[in-house]
Write an enzyme that holds these catalytic residues in place. Structure first.
Site, PDB file in Angstrom:
ATOM      1  CG  HIS A 125      20.340   9.304   7.155  1.00  0.00           C
ATOM      2  ND1 HIS A 125      21.411   8.463   7.350  1.00  0.00           N
ATOM      3  CD2 HIS A 125      19.886   9.622   8.397  1.00  0.00           C
ATOM      4  CE1 HIS A 125      21.590   8.287   8.642  1.00  0.00           C
ATOM      5  NE2 HIS A 125      20.677   8.971   9.293  1.00  0.00           N
ATOM      6  CB  SER A 334      12.898  13.701  13.323  1.00  0.00           C
ATOM      7  OG  SER A 334      12.115  12.533  13.173  1.00  0.00           O
TER       8      SER A 334
END
Length: 680
Positions: A125, A334
């Site tokens: 990703h 994140s």
């Protein structure tokens, strides 16, 4: 698929192997008939970095292009085979592993025993790979740039995206299949083991209010804090690092003593060849403005891991060492919220590598040649059926938050308005059946999305890998793990690992509570409130069948290729000659950059695959010795439309002083810079 192996205690030889913790130590073979054949393992890898110029996949912006290369994009594979059961664990440095591409790769390796039912392909990703290779057109969407956003035709393209780039699609299929073939050809006697570690201080939850809704706390966007989680701050992230370690068993001549005399004996030795690495972290540490193809934090993580495994294991240079790093339940996880950029990506990657090496070392204390190895596969239809939590939708609809993107890199509409379209809901419930209070974004057609979701449960020793074809949030992953463990009642399984972004891409999977808040992740769950629950139900059924406790769901008949044929022409090999334009300067030191430039061809076609394009050399005792090359993490280059290349060596801190040069080895030409001096 019926079970072909059953969980069993390690045999005598397995116990001896488990006791061999020292790397490179001889492995003693004990007597006794084996109850089942030992495991065989192979590893492979291939460069999947395409020519420059593609929009960066994941950012969905027409003004964010791959103009050069920092870290090569890779496909990496581990193949395990035991007693007729074979499974491939693959990672690709792309924003998505779309189902049609996976099917194409499996078809190309069918002669090696692979199908889409035993090839598990996880996307890293990274948001710095190419886009345009998806079988369903919505995933080829790019938003208009701020410069063209006032032009109505730019929105026509946004809502009716381009078809698949068949040249890119064919290139990726060929290269990923090459990595898989390499791994299968490399199969040989091996031992495997699991290890775990924690990494609590790298990621943060980027949608904290949506997460707190899982605990019954309904807060407006901007009001949430991790400290409000009743289970603690650590509960807002997934700090777990899981590593499946694989070592090759080889016959090697080693020193020994016989009848009191020192001699050499042929013994079986364990040689580490890598691992399957899992940690939940979005591929957005590098910002969208960093327009180089790169692996994001995955690049430093895997390269440092591989280099250190090679060093610790004294692995010969000719033997591949591969770190297969996909991604976990990273939907709201994140490391790029407070800081972004390549330096931070390297810092994050090195921290991940350190944790992965701790897990890899822990695995070395409990290795076996005879692990339980089995898998189950199915495909679930999003057809509007009921889940255990309520109805799902048969109509794929993105929500309003999709238009302005996530916290790490908002879209061009946000650039103009400064308003993130999160935490906004329709006053009318279920204006679209199964979608609750979502405010819908119109799409060109509902058939521009897939509706068949492939799912795996793979058992390796005492752990189960459960796949999801998209980006699960931390709480979604937590619920999948718990429901599977509750359903199988032990069965010798100690842990469930969620592998996200696997074998298809349905954007996000969130809990029903998170969906109701309509943050970016909830707005991007396209099949309604209970889509993640429907897939969790199916994973539970697969896991029960895997452990002999029930029937597996029948797979939905669906072709993920969507009519796309891998018939694209090969890319050209670039210019046949080149010349230096600017030489590297003298006097640079560690922590600085050494720039240089040369004339070649446009489009990034000059770059070779799998071998070095740029190589840094240092003069030692009158000979040039290789210091680094662009398959590591400290060289980058970009090219313009006229073929002018600009390169930079990002000199590591602590680099040796002395005379250096840089070699450029293109497909059609070779250049060498003038010597230059680094100072202390």
């Amino acid at each position: 698929m019926r079970a072909r192996t059953t969980p069993r205690r390690a045999t005598t030889i397995g116990a001896v192997l488990a006791a061999t913790a020292a790397l490179g130590a001889p492995v003693a073979a004990a007597a006794g008939p084996p109850a089942a054949p030992p495991v065989r393992v192979g590893v492979g890898q291939a460069d999947i970095t395409p020519p420059t110029g593609s929009p960066l996949g994941g950012w969905v912006r027409a003004d964010r292009l791959g103009r050069g290369v920092h870290t090569r994009l890779m496909a990496k594979a581990i193949v395990l085979e035991r007693g007729g059961t074979k499974v491939a664990l693959v990672s690709v440095d792309l924003f998505a592993a779309v189902g049609g591409l996976v099917k194409e790769v499996a078809d190309r390796t069918a002669d090696r025993g692979f199908t889409e039912r035993n090839v598990v392909v996880s996307a890293s990703h990274t948001h710095a790979g190419p886009s345009g290779f998806a079988n369903f057109s919505t995933l080829n969407t790019v938003a208009p740039s701020p410069a063209t956003i006032g032009n109505p035709s730019s929105f026509v393209e946004f809502l009716d995206p381009k078809p698949t780039d068949r040249r890119l699609y064919t290139f990726l299929a060929q290269r990923i299949a090459l990595a898989l073939r390499q791994a299968d050809r490399d199969l040989g006697p091996a031992r495997v083991g699991w290890g775990s570690a924690t990494l609590p201080d790298v990621t943060k939850n980027r949608s904290i209010e949506a997460h707190l809704a899982d605990h019954g706390q309904i807060l407006a966007r901007g009001q949430g804090r991790p400290e409000l989680d009743p289970d603690g701050v650590l509960h807002t992230i997934d700090p777990d690092v899981d590593v499946l370690r694989v070592d090759r068993l080889v016959r090697r001549s080693t020193p020994c003593t016989r009848q009191g005399r020192r001699t050499r004996c042929r013994r079986t030795v364990a040689v580490p060849i890598g691992g399957w690495l899992m940690f939940a972290n979005h591929g957005t540490v590098n910002p969208s403005s960093y327009q180089f193809y790169n692996q994001d934090h995955h690049g430093p993580a895997t390269r440092v891991f591989e280099r250190e495994v090679r060093r610790r294991g004294k692995v010969p240079a000719a033997r591949a060492v591969v770190g297969v790093y996909g991604n976990g339940n990273e939907g709201d996880q994140s490391a790029g919220l407070d800081e972004q950029g390549p330096e931070h990506a390297e810092e994050v990657g090195r921290a991940e590598a350190a944790a992965m090496l701790r897990a890899w070392s822990a695995a070395g204390r409990s290795m076996t040649t005879r692990p339980a190895l089995d898998l189950r596969w199915t495909r679930v239809c999003f057809c509007g059926q009921d889940s255990s939590a309520g109805p799902t939708s048969a109509q794929p609809i993105p929500g309003l938050p999709f238009l302005t993107g996530s916290e790490e890199g908002r879209g061009p509409l946000f650039d103009l308005t400064g308003i993130p379209l999160e935490d906004q809901r329709s006053p009318v419930e279920d204006g679209f059946a199964g979608h609750g209070h979502k405010i819908a974004v119109p799409a060109s057609s509902t058939d521009s999305y897939p509706n068949g979701a492939p799912l795996f449960t793979v058992r390796v020793r005492d752990r189960i890998i459960a796949s999801l074809p998209g980006e699960p949030t931390v709480e979604t992953g937590r619920r999948v793990r718990q429901r599977i463990l509750d359903a199988i009642g032990g069965a010798g399984v100690r842990r469930v690992i969620v592998a996200g972004l696997t074998n298809e891409f349905f954007q996000y999977f969130v809990t029903p509570e998170e969906y109701a808040r309509q943050h970016y992740e909830g707005g991007s769950q396209i099949y309604g409130t209970n889509a993640s629950v429907l897939l969790t139900d199916a994973l539970v059924a697969l896991a029960r069948n895997l452990t002999g406790r029930g029937e597996a769901p029948q797979p939905y008949d669906f072709d993920p290729r969507n009519g796309v044929v891998a018939d694209g022409e090969p890319y050209p090999t670039g210019a046949t000659d080149g010349r230096m334009l600017a030489q590297p300067p003298d006097g640079r030191r560690g922590g600085q950059t050494v720039p240089f430039s040369w004339q070649g061809g446009p489009g990034g076609y000059d770059k070779p695959l799998d071998t070095a394009f740029l190589t840094v050399e240092r003069r030692v005792a009158g000979r040039w010795r290789t210091v680094s090359d662009d398959r590591w993490i400290d060289l980058r280059w970009q090219v313009d439309d006229a073929g002018r290349h600009r390169g930079e060596w990002l000199v590591p801190r602590g680099a040796d002083a002395g005379t250096h040069r840089i070699r450029i080895t293109a497909n059609g030409y070779a250049l060498t810079t003038s010597p230059f001096t680094l100072v202390r």
